[in-house]
Design an enzyme around this catalytic site. Structure first.
Site, PDB file in Angstrom:
ATOM      1  CG  HIS A  80      31.608  43.290  33.262  1.00  0.00           C
ATOM      2  ND1 HIS A  80      30.456  43.992  33.516  1.00  0.00           N
ATOM      3  CD2 HIS A  80      31.217  42.128  32.691  1.00  0.00           C
ATOM      4  CE1 HIS A  80      29.425  43.302  33.100  1.00  0.00           C
ATOM      5  NE2 HIS A  80      29.840  42.158  32.601  1.00  0.00           N
ATOM      6  NE  ARG A  83      26.548  43.808  30.774  1.00  0.00           N
ATOM      7  CZ  ARG A  83      25.235  43.573  30.721  1.00  0.00           C
ATOM      8  NH1 ARG A  83      24.387  44.553  30.424  1.00  0.00           N
ATOM      9  NH2 ARG A  83      24.747  42.379  30.986  1.00  0.00           N
TER      10      ARG A  83
END
Ligand SMILES: *[C@@H]1O[C@H](CO)[C@@H](O)[C@H](O)[C@H]1NC(C)=O
Ligand SMILES: *[C@@H]1O[C@H](CO)[C@@H](O)[C@H](O)[C@H]1NC(C)=O
Ligand SMILES: *[C@@H]1O[C@H](CO)[C@@H](O)[C@H](O)[C@H]1NC(C)=O
Ligand SMILES: *[C@@H]1O[C@H](CO)[C@@H](O)[C@H](O)[C@H]1NC(C)=O
Ligand SMILES: *[C@@H]1O[C@H](CO)[C@@H](O)[C@H](O)[C@H]1NC(C)=O
Ligand SMILES: *[C@@H]1O[C@H](CO)[C@@H](O)[C@H](O)[C@H]1NC(C)=O
Ligand SMILES: *[C@@H]1O[C@H](CO)[C@@H](O)[C@H](O)[C@H]1NC(C)=O
Length: 463
Positions: A80, A83
């Site tokens: 991903h 974050r």
């Protein structure tokens, strides 16, 4: 360290960063091809908290498709994007900063910002910068594999956490944006085809959880803490000296270093501003921090962990199934219900994208033997990335990391060849007869994956 030597090393850190960076403060650091290259001297030393950067210049083998060859299959395995800190850490960072603000009797010089620093970071989810990283990653994938992406829509899976699913969606947005500019594009719109739950007891090849002996192993935590205890004393002395009234544990020193990355990737949408936390540390300290993160991943999910590579077996067996267009053969972490159904695990295509986490990607790389040239890492002394034969957390699994597994058909070769690129660095394969471009013949590559194909030491999960 005195204030004079501190300023000197900071001067060195900042000036060498700007001398090497192609981009300067105020310009976007988020480019499709290169990723995050501003302040590269420091940002490439944040372990798995580094934002993706291209390793093209670090690769001894060109990432271009060799002349006379044509790509016939591509699978990307992606982390991903950038974050916020995980929930537990976000809370700890907020408490630490507020404790420093309460305890310190004065703030001056590099520390002045801390006096009024307002901790507003969220938890767990992608930052806007992280979303844009994934759009860029989708565009880059589309362009790199254009001969396939023009005609074929990738089959896409994501592990079930919000930030991983959101990353897959942003990657798709990037693909669709690239398609709009390509008049030869014919494929259907891509979608996330399968979301594999990260629920207890659910077999998931994109997120570990079902191997009890692995989940209860705390080796890496101990090794990381011991290494932190070696590197933090001089840093603590300096910080406590400069921030009178403040007392810091090893963990808290490391947390302040973590804040450099987390504050940078949340501060602006394009990563153009380096957090003031970064300037509290010297380049030498960043090198130590980066090594500590590599150490933690190696002993947590890589070859240093008895069952680390075993967590990557399921994915490797899925990849073998895709490469050979034959059913998945695996008794580890694959879900047979999903993998035996062509709707959730098709075998008739040549373009795949899977979205996962740093930890699972490390296990997959080690299950593949990609870093089998890396000797066991020293638990007490920093090794260079060259000494680790190209393995490092910052090189392998930064935010937005992407590994490409590709096959190509070449004019002078009857058999297809396989190649693996990790963040644009061709990683020469192990376990097969590798050529000077890092490739092996597909059959030979698969035969070299015997560790995964035979289930490795998965049985020890239940010992
Ligand atoms: C801190 O940030 C929050 C959220 O942006 C804001 O509501 C608050 O007023 C800020 N506090 C200070 C002291 O600046
Ligand atoms: C496997 O996947 C099926 C279909 O999504 C699901 O119903 C089942 O609970 C999963 N089982 C395991 C052990 O993961
Ligand atoms: C702040 O002071 C309190 C009370 O003495 C102490 O418990 C805490 O560890 C200190 N924290 C920091 C970061 O200085
Ligand atoms: C999985 O288990 C079945 C049943 O025991 C066995 O026949 C098969 O060979 C195993 N496959 C692998 C890849 O371990
Ligand atoms: C889940 O994995 C275990 C092995 O760890 C296996 O025994 C079980 O059959 C798998 N379940 C499914 C649905 O594939
Ligand atoms: C693969 O097979 C499925 C049906 O099982 C079909 O819908 C799909 O179009 C096929 N894909 C390709 C690339 O041939
Ligand atoms: C990598 O090393 C491990 C441990 O020695 C071995 O089991 C595995 O077969 C090797 N993999 C490759 C692809 O060479």
């Amino acid at each position: 360290m005195t204030f004079a030597t501190l300023s000197l090393s900071l001067f060195y850190l900042l000036s060498s960063a700007s001398a090497r960076s192609p981009v300067h403060q105020g310009q976007s650091c988020n480019s499709v091809d290169q990723g995050y290259q501003c302040f590269s001297q420091v940002s490439h030393l944040w372990g798995q908290y580094s934002p993706y950067f291209s390793l093209e210049d670090e690769s001894t083998i060109s990432q271009d498709v060799p002349d006379g060859c044509e790509i016939t299959f591509a699978q990307v395995l992606s982390r991903h994007g950038a974050r916020y800190p995980t929930e537990k850490k976000s809370k700890a960072y907020a408490e630490l900063i507020s404790a420093i603000q309460g305890n310190a009797t004065y703030f001056s010089g590099r520390y002045t910002f801390l006096k009024s620093y307002n901790y507003t970071l969220g938890a767990d989810d992608l930052t806007v910068f992280g979303e844009d990283q994934m759009v860029d990653s989708g565009k880059k994938f589309y362009h790199r594999y254009q001969s396939l992406t023009r005609k074929i829509t990738p089959f896409i899976r994501a592990s079930g956490s919000d930030r991983v699913v959101a990353s897959a969606e942003k990657f798709i947005e990037g693909i669709e944006k690239a398609k709009l500019k390509d008049h030869h594009s014919r494929g259907d719109a891509a979608v996330v085809n399968v979301i594999i739950p990260e629920a207890d007891g659910f077999n998931n090849t994109l997120d570990h959880s079902t191997c009890p002996a692995f989940e209860s192993n705390e080796l890496a935590d101990t090794i990381e803490a011991d290494f932190a205890a070696l590197i933090t004393p001089p840093i603590r002395r300096r910080l406590e000296g400069d921030l009178s009234g403040v007392k810091l544990s090893d963990d808290e020193v490391i947390s302040l270093m973590d804040m450099c990355s987390f504050d940078t990737i949340a501060r602006t949408t394009d990563g153009s501003e380096l957090s003031p936390f970064c300037a509290l540390f010297t380049e030498k300290e960043w090198v130590q921090y980066d090594y500590m993160q590599s150490l933690s991943k190696y002993y947590g999910y890589g070859a240093g962990s008895p069952l680390g590579p075993a967590q990557g077996i399921g994915f490797i067996n899925e990849l073998v199934a895709r490469l050979t267009q034959s059913p998945v053969q695996d008794n580890t972490s694959t879900n047979r219900t999903l993998d035996s159904n062509p709707a959730t695990f098709p075998l008739n295509t040549t373009l795949y994208a899977d979205f996962s986490h740093d930890n699972s990607m490390i296990s997959v790389f080690f299950a593949m033997g990609l870093y089998n040239g890396t000797a066991p890492l020293s638990q007490t002394a920093v090794e260079s990335i060259a000494e680790m034969d190209g393995y490092a957390a910052s090189w392998a699994v930064p935010f937005g990391a992407r590994a490409y597994f590709e096959t190509m058909q070449c004019k002078r070769e009857k058999k297809p060849l396989v190649r693996v690129l990790v963040n644009d660095r061709v990683v020469p394969l192990h376990g097969c007869a590798v050529d000077r471009l890092g490739r092996c013949k597909l059959d030979d590559f698969i035969s070299g994956l015997s560790f995964a194909r035979t289930g490795g030491n998965w049985k020890s999960c239940f010992a």
